[in-house]
Each structure stands twice: as C-alpha cells, then as structure tokens.
Design an enzyme around this catalytic site. Structure first.
Site, mmCIF file in Angstrom:
data_model
loop_
_atom_site.group_PDB
_atom_site.id
_atom_site.type_symbol
_atom_site.label_atom_id
_atom_site.label_comp_id
_atom_site.label_asym_id
_atom_site.label_seq_id
_atom_site.Cartn_x
_atom_site.Cartn_y
_atom_site.Cartn_z
ATOM 1 N N ARG A 119 -3.240 4.695 -7.929
ATOM 2 C CA ARG A 119 -2.925 5.890 -7.077
ATOM 3 C C ARG A 119 -2.118 7.039 -7.971
ATOM 4 O O ARG A 119 -1.894 6.909 -8.922
ATOM 5 C CB ARG A 119 -1.864 5.284 -5.936
ATOM 6 C CG ARG A 119 -3.025 4.541 -5.006
ATOM 7 C CD ARG A 119 -1.935 4.157 -3.840
ATOM 8 N NE ARG A 119 -1.356 3.039 -4.132
ATOM 9 C CZ ARG A 119 -0.814 2.212 -3.294
ATOM 10 N NH1 ARG A 119 -0.887 2.698 -1.931
ATOM 11 N NH2 ARG A 119 -0.102 0.998 -3.695
ATOM 12 N N VAL A 172 -3.859 -14.622 3.523
ATOM 13 C CA VAL A 172 -3.970 -14.375 4.964
ATOM 14 C C VAL A 172 -5.471 -14.341 5.690
ATOM 15 O O VAL A 172 -5.588 -14.261 6.724
ATOM 16 C CB VAL A 172 -3.156 -13.273 5.543
ATOM 17 C CG1 VAL A 172 -1.599 -13.492 5.021
ATOM 18 C CG2 VAL A 172 -3.673 -11.888 4.818
ATOM 19 N N ASP A 195 2.273 -14.202 -0.071
ATOM 20 C CA ASP A 195 1.281 -13.279 -0.790
ATOM 21 C C ASP A 195 0.090 -14.159 -1.960
ATOM 22 O O ASP A 195 0.621 -15.385 -2.149
ATOM 23 C CB ASP A 195 2.058 -12.382 -1.820
ATOM 24 C CG ASP A 195 1.418 -11.003 -2.149
ATOM 25 O OD1 ASP A 195 2.104 -10.240 -1.969
ATOM 26 O OD2 ASP A 195 0.394 -11.117 -2.684
ATOM 27 N N TYR A 243 -11.757 0.214 4.271
ATOM 28 C CA TYR A 243 -10.155 0.328 4.506
ATOM 29 C C TYR A 243 -9.823 1.092 5.781
ATOM 30 O O TYR A 243 -9.340 0.166 6.748
ATOM 31 C CB TYR A 243 -9.321 1.130 3.347
ATOM 32 C CG TYR A 243 -7.829 1.304 3.237
ATOM 33 C CD1 TYR A 243 -7.138 -0.119 2.981
ATOM 34 C CD2 TYR A 243 -7.185 2.159 3.701
ATOM 35 C CE1 TYR A 243 -5.928 -0.064 3.191
ATOM 36 C CE2 TYR A 243 -5.872 2.321 3.798
ATOM 37 C CZ TYR A 243 -5.259 0.714 3.450
ATOM 38 O OH TYR A 243 -3.773 1.077 3.505
HETATM 39 N N1 UDP Z 1 -5.688 11.747 -7.520
HETATM 40 C C1 UDP Z 1 -5.731 12.870 -8.620
HETATM 41 N N2 UDP Z 1 -5.563 12.040 -9.930
HETATM 42 C C2 UDP Z 1 -5.393 10.759 -10.096
HETATM 43 C C3 UDP Z 1 -5.295 10.199 -8.843
HETATM 44 C C4 UDP Z 1 -5.530 10.516 -7.537
HETATM 45 O O1 UDP Z 1 -6.213 13.867 -8.638
HETATM 46 O O2 UDP Z 1 -5.244 10.284 -11.011
HETATM 47 C C5 UDP Z 1 -5.908 12.527 -6.161
HETATM 48 C C6 UDP Z 1 -6.806 11.913 -5.128
HETATM 49 O O3 UDP Z 1 -8.144 12.394 -5.385
HETATM 50 C C7 UDP Z 1 -6.131 12.334 -3.893
HETATM 51 C C8 UDP Z 1 -4.673 12.218 -4.047
HETATM 52 O O4 UDP Z 1 -4.682 12.327 -5.587
HETATM 53 O O5 UDP Z 1 -6.727 13.522 -3.354
HETATM 54 C C9 UDP Z 1 -3.904 11.042 -3.601
HETATM 55 O O6 UDP Z 1 -4.653 9.886 -4.165
HETATM 56 P P1 UDP Z 1 -4.074 8.429 -3.976
HETATM 57 O O7 UDP Z 1 -5.042 7.486 -4.628
HETATM 58 O O8 UDP Z 1 -2.954 8.319 -4.663
HETATM 59 O O9 UDP Z 1 -4.081 8.044 -2.318
HETATM 60 P P2 UDP Z 1 -4.890 8.633 -1.066
HETATM 61 O O10 UDP Z 1 -3.822 9.426 -0.386
HETATM 62 O O11 UDP Z 1 -6.045 9.138 -1.307
HETATM 63 O O12 UDP Z 1 -4.835 7.135 -0.273
#
Ligand code: UDP
Length: 317
Positions: free
Chosen positions: A186, A57, A31, A145
C-alpha cells in the site's frame, strides 16, 4: 467484556487489541498469520487478559466460554495481496463473515464487521456518504475484495434483520500507521520505505488520484465507539483530509528528510485497473452518532510512521 478479534495479529487488529485491553476487557486474538504477524502482539506476551488463537476463519470457528463481542477484522485489505490471492480474498470476505456471524449468534455476542470504503468502488459521488450505493466493477481485479465486502455487509444486515443480532458495520477508509508491513504494497509503507532507502517514490500514473488517510489510533477509537453504540446501519470511519498521491509523495520525502525523487510509473500489471480516482469520507454520521472525529494530523501521523519504519530497519540490521 470478553471479546474475539479476528485478524488480531494484523495492523488494525493489533491496535484494536491494545485499545480493548487498555479499557479492561479480555481479548482473544485470532489470526491465520497469512498477512498478520506475531510481532504485532509480542508486547502482550504473558498478559493475563490476552490469548492468541491461530485459526483460519474460512473454516468454522469454535471458541470455548462466553463471548460478549466479536470484532471481525480478518481480511486481505492490500490491493497487492488481493490481486495475488483472489480466491482467498473472496473466501475470507464471505465464508469468514458467515462463520463469525454464526459464532456471534451462538454466543449471543455483539458483532462488528470491518467493511471498507471499497464498497463505493470508483465513486461517482464525492465525498462519499453511507447512502451512496457505489460504483463497483464486479468482474475487475478489485471485484474480489469489493464484492466480498459488499456480500459481508449484506450478510451482516440479514443476521441483524432475521435474528435480531446486535450488529455494527464500519466502512473503513485508508488507514496508516505503525505495524503496517513494509512489503504491504500500500502507498504509505511503499513511500516511507522508498524514502528511507533513498529510492525513487513510485507514484502510479500521473499521481492525480486522491485518498484521505486516517491515523490508526483515531480509527480504532472510532471502531470502539461504534461497537458500544446502537447503530446497525453502516458508519464511515476515516479522515476527511483529501490529498493527491503526488502531494503525499512530496510530503513523505520532506518529513523523512530524504533525498529521494518522485518517479511517475505506470504499472504493467492490473494494480491500477479500476483504481478509484478519488476517495474522501463523509463522516457526518460518525460525528453525530459517535461524537467521533480524527485528531491526528497527517504530518504528525506520518512522522510517527516514519519513526516506526526507521526503527524496524535499524533492528533488522
Ligand atoms: N499508489 C502509488 N504508488 C504506490 C502504491 C500505491 O501511486 O507505490 C497509489 C495507488 O495507485 C492508489 C493510491 O496510491 O491510487 C492508494 O493505494 P493503496 O494501495 O494504498 O490503497 P487503495 O486506496 O488503492 O486501496
């Protein structure tokens, strides 16, 4: 087996390290600690079948001695991270996979790529089977990504077809659990942190987007079974239970016993640009090929995650 886990200090990588050690294997965890943390591996200090290598990496990888398998998890999977570090995200998803595949070939090792449900983009097919090619905007903020992961899959298949390398591709759907960073950005750590602090839960837009959340212990079991299988084509790994983000917010508030409210906010930055409207894995292939099925219910997994964040907050004073 003697295995290399790239991204071994990360959320999923550290749980996979634990699982491999539990099954008696020797683990080298690699890492660069950009988003991973040594705290995730602290409990392995002094373990005789474990070693840590600090390395990025995106630079060529050298490991002495034999390797039976490489599990390539090094990645920047949080939208907040890849929006802030777009070039690093593209490099780790392309050069990182290239270097890890080269090492696998040199060592005659099995190779497992941690790919993602983001290869499906904002899907027009629901739920998503592996045969769906996806709906990705290559030049949007998420493209760094999504496209690097799609490239990683293409490169992995090219090594399999050209060099007959034993490769595996896991398409990982939203996963949560202990060892996610509180500041990860997230949705699960955001909501749990906000609920524990008594702050409003920031539900983006109207909260109608859906996701399907898999608890990390289920996920790493799926990765392990896939590694041991003979399947070279991609396999979805995730929990098919789908929930709206608004429902998730209410559930976290209830399970945390929090007095927080839900706040509907529309971020002004690019965070929600191309944000998939729906996501749910079709796990028929994982069920049939790996005899794998998630076992941890969302409520149960969230309670464990809440307990983890509570304990971290307490020890941070
Ligand atoms: N989301 C939200 N509030 C937050 C963070 C994320 O409403 O504080 C929503 C985001 O817009 C998405 C979903 O939750 O629709 C999942 O987001 P995350 O970033 O966890 O992962 P993703 O599935 O988008 O990669």
């Amino acid at each position: 087996m003697r295995v290399l886990i790239t991204g071994g200090a990360g959320f999923i990588g550290s749980h996979l390290t634990d699982l491999m050690l539990h099954h008696g294997h020797t683990v080298l965890a690699m890492d660069n600690l950009i988003t991973g943390s040594m705290e995730n591996l602290a409990h392995l200090d002094g373990h005789e079948r474990f070693a840590f290598i600090r390395h990025d990496v995106t630079e060529p990888i050298h490991v002495s001695g034999p390797l039976d398998a490489i599990l390539h998890l090094a990645s920047l999977p949080s939208p907040v991270d890849y929006l802030q570090m777009p070039i690093q995200t593209l490099k780790v998803g392309s050069l990182g996979v290239y270097h890890a595949l080269g090492l696998a070939r040199a060592k005659g090792a099995r190779f497992l790529l941690a790919s993602t449900s983001e290869v499906y983009g904002d899907p027009l097919v629901h739920p998503q089977p592996e045969t769906y090619w996806g709906n990705v905007n290559p030049i949007g903020p998420r493209g760094v990504y999504d496209e690097s992961k799609r490239f990683g899959e293409a490169l992995t298949m090219a090594y399999q077809r050209t060099h007959d390398l034993p490769t595996r591709i896991a398409r990982i759907f939203n996963t949560y659990g202990p060892r996610m960073r509180m500041q990860d950005g997230r949705v699960v750590p955001n909501f749990v942190g906000q609920a524990l602090r008594g702050e409003p839960l920031t539900v983006y837009d109207d909260g109608s987007r859906t996701r399907s959340f898999c608890y990390v212990s289920d996920l790493v079991e799926g990765l392990y079974r896939l590694l041991l299988s003979d399947e070279v084509l991609p396999v979805n790994l995730g929990n098919p239970r789908e929930i709206t983000i608004l429902e998730l917010a209410r559930l976290v508030i209830r399970l945390a016993g929090s007095s927080s409210e839900v706040s509907l906010v529309s971020p002004k930055d690019t965070r929600t640009e191309d944000d998939p409207q729906t996501r749910q894995p079709d796990i028929t292939r994982a069920r049939e090929l790996l005899r794998w099925e998630p076992e941890v219910a969302l409520e149960q997994g969230l309670l464990r995650t809440i307990a983890y964040f509570q304990q971290r907050a307490a020890s941070a004073g």
